[in-house]
Design a protein around this motif. Structure first.
Motif, short mmCIF file in Angstrom:
data_model
loop_
_atom_site.label_atom_id
_atom_site.label_comp_id
_atom_site.label_asym_id
_atom_site.label_seq_id
_atom_site.Cartn_x
_atom_site.Cartn_y
_atom_site.Cartn_z
N UNK A 170 0.84 -1.21 0.00
CA UNK A 170 0.00 0.00 0.00
C UNK A 170 0.87 1.25 0.00
N UNK B 95 2.85 6.83 -6.60
CA UNK B 95 1.91 7.84 -7.10
C UNK B 95 2.44 9.24 -6.82
N UNK C 107 5.13 14.99 -13.08
CA UNK C 107 4.24 15.91 -13.81
C UNK C 107 4.56 17.36 -13.46
N UNK D 135 -0.02 0.49 -12.84
CA UNK D 135 -0.27 0.04 -11.47
C UNK D 135 0.62 -1.16 -11.13
N UNK E 112 3.78 -1.79 -8.17
CA UNK E 112 3.77 -2.87 -7.17
C UNK E 112 5.03 -3.72 -7.26
#
Lengths: 439, 180
Positions: A280, A287, A294, A349, A353
């Motif tokens: 998690x 992220x 960005x 994603x 992980x």
């Protein structure tokens, strides 16, 4: 009856499952022995490349000049990790969150490299006249007459003299380091005290850290414009950009987050991080790194677009010096490594992980920062502007930054292993022991 | 479509997402496949427990973004270079840096719209009627603070008695029979 038995065992299973998920507190929260191994490896690499770097001091003008420029690239990387570590440390105290708990000790270790980074700054003072035109030229009017500088440079140096002079440069640099030292000292001291607090007093400590960090962040964000201008932008005294400080601030977040994630991923090969670093938090950090990717391109492109749109003779040469004469290749690779690769990869994603793939994205991000600094620093000088030349001196960029960054890494790992890897006096510590699906 | 009659499934109510996820994992382990979780906020672990397979929404979102970005860029190029060439401050007609920001905005717009409508197209929404709303505790709790696992009657393993006993073994707040 047999059915009931089946369900009964099902129940026992699920309960056993639930207990199995709850992580036990690792026996020791101290850094594993491999951190010492990393420290030795980086130290050896640092010493070897450091000795190789010294060769450039004997290669004449070209060698010495490029040695110093490459030195600034290496120094700015170390400063990025140290100062950015402080900034992100304060951010996580203000924002809270379990990602911050996991990153707290690595970030503290980065801030404690301050003595080394301050020591690394000294050669820049001694090489000032070769690095900064305003330091080399004491009389711009005479230099203009002699044809050493052009009229734009003469005007800029004369006009900016109250700020860009050797004494002011040194005084301001001392102030920057002092501000960072103050916050580094307090945050690290309180962090130890907090762990020693038997009563916990979580709310007391949380508010204390928040108050220091909240104000500290504002101070740091404003302050960083100073070193960014003094140490890098003033290499070209004619040019200016108001987003410059912010670009360095975001760049620090970008590099430090990459290094923090990389550190945790490598530490997760052994206890205690192995059982404490959950998917998690790994995803959350991925992220956050994506957000910095960005933000970084957003600021870098807006600076370019505004200057390109204005197309003014006192601004546009800075970019032309960095696009023409072969530099277009460097900025294209910069764009690919700095934005395109991390952006497209961090969208996935599955990749966030995957420990080894995420670690490679982090390495690319750190390398991209070095590459970007090369593109920012080298074209400031007349032999390099609009001319990506291949003199022997240019090889300094392969060893000098490596030497500085390696020595920094060795010091960083020494600091990292000096304290337990995870803070315990924090409610988030219990939360990271929870099974991942119990929100 | 003919009226469906009879039982839709059994819905178990839990107080915590952890309990619901554990029950879901056990149900999957037990062979149940036609089931679903209902939670007031996204619980990612529930999707894992249900063994959600990948869907194409992310692909649709990506394609939408690429199409939006390239369309905006090409439209600006067409206008500036061929349709209505204007000399703006002596710049070349094909001034790509100026096209980036609208192209960027369109990338976001089309990626967002594609994700939203792609999601709606693929998950069967909008759905004006769903049998689960016949359960009063579902109506009250599903959007507030309760977590539900529904075993559907169409599952081959489903049996009114055994499935109820199975769900009750996880100590839910309640297990309710839901009619169509």
């Amino acid at each position: 009856m047999s059915d009931q038995h089946q369900y009964g065992s099902g129940q026992a299973d699920t309960h056993g499952h639930a207990h199995g998920h709850k992580t036990a507190v690792p026996a020791s929260l101290a850094a594993p022995a491999m951190v010492g191994q990393w420290q030795r490896r980086w130290l050896i690499l640092g010493v070897v490349t450091g000795l190789l770097s010294l060769i450039f001091l004997f290669l004449g003008e070209d060698g010495i000049n490029h040695f110093l420029r490459a030195y600034v690239v290496g120094f700015m990387m170390c400063f990025t990790f140290m100062g950015g570590g402080l900034a992100l440390l304060m951010v996580q105290y203000c924002s809270g969150g379990k990602w911050g708990l996991m990153l707290r000790r690595p970030l503290e270790a980065m801030t404690r490299t301050l003595p080394l980074v301050a020591l690394m700054f000294l050669p820049i003072i001694f090489g000032m006249k070769r690095l900064y035109l305003w330091a080399a030229v004491s009389n711009p009017v005479q230099a203009l007459k002699d044809g050493v500088i052009n009229s734009a440079q003469a005007h800029a140096i004369a006009f900016k003299r109250p700020m860009l002079n050797p004494t002011g440069f040194i005084i301001r640099s001392v102030i920057y380091f002092s501000i960072i030292a103050l916050y580094t000292y307090l945050l690290n001291k309180w962090s130890v005290k907090r762990e020693q607090d038997k009563a916990g007093n979580y709310e007391f400590w949380r508010i204390k850290f928040e108050n220091l960090s909240g104000f500290g962040l504002v101070v740091y964000a404003f302050m960083l414009t100073g070193p960014a201008i003094d140490w890098v932008m003033s290499m070209d005294p004619t040019w200016y950009s108001s987003v410059w400080g912010l670009l360095f601030l975001v760049g620090q977040g970008y590099a430090v987050l990459a290094l923090g994630i990389l550190t945790l991923l490598q530490l997760s090969k052994a206890e205690p991080i192995k059982s404490l670093f959950r998917k998690t938090e790994q995803m959350d950090m991925g992220k956050l790194a994506f957000a910095f990717v960005m933000l970084n391109i957003y600021l870098a492109f807006s600076q370019f677009l505004i200057i390109w749109s204005g197309n003014l003779p006192d601004e546009i040469p800075w970019y032309l010096n960095r696009f023409r004469g072969g530099w277009g290749v460097i900025i294209t690779i910069d764009f690919i490594l700095h934005w395109l690769v991390p952006f497209t990869l961090l969208l996935s994603r599955d990749l966030k992980k995957n420990k080894s793939k995420l670690a490679w994205v982090c390495r690319i991000m750190i390398f991209a920062r070095c590459w970007d600094l090369f593109w920012l620093v080298e074209p400031n000088y007349p032999d390099s502007a609009r001319n990506l030349h291949m003199t022997p001196g240019m090889a300094a960029y392969f060893v000098v930054p490596v030497a500085l960054i390696s020595l920094w890494f060795a010091y960083y790992y020494a600091q990292l292993k000096s304290r337990p890897l995870v803070p315990v006096n924090d409610p988030h510590f219990d939360e990271i022991l929870e099974p991942e699906h119990a929100h | 479509m003919p009226m469906q009659e009879g039982i839709y499934g059994l819905v178990a109510e839990f107080d915590t997402p952890g309990d619901m996820v554990r029950a879901t994992e056990a149900a999957h382990h037990h062979g149940y496949r036609r089931m679903d979780c209902y939670t007031p906020y996204p619980v990612e672990e529930a999707a894992e427990a249900l063994h959600f397979t990948k869907n194409r929404v992310s692909l649709i979102c990506l394609l939408g973004g690429i199409l939006g970005g390239s369309t905006a860029f090409l439209m600006q190029t067409w206008i500036a270079v061929w349709s209505y060439p204007l000399n703006i401050a002596g710049r070349p007609l094909y001034s790509w840096p100026a096209f980036i920001i609208p192209a960027y905005e369109w990338t976001i717009l089309w990626a967002g719209l594609s994700a939203a409508f792609g999601m709606l197209a693929m998950n069967g929404l909008p759905q004006p009627y769903h049998p689960l709303f016949n359960a009063p505790n579902f109506r009250d709790g599903a959007t507030v603070d309760k977590f539900f696992l529904c075993l559907e009657a169409t599952d081959p393993r489903f049996s009114l008695v055994e499935s109820r006993a199975f769900l009750e073994s996880f100590n839910p707040v309640s297990v309710v029979e839901v009619d169509h």
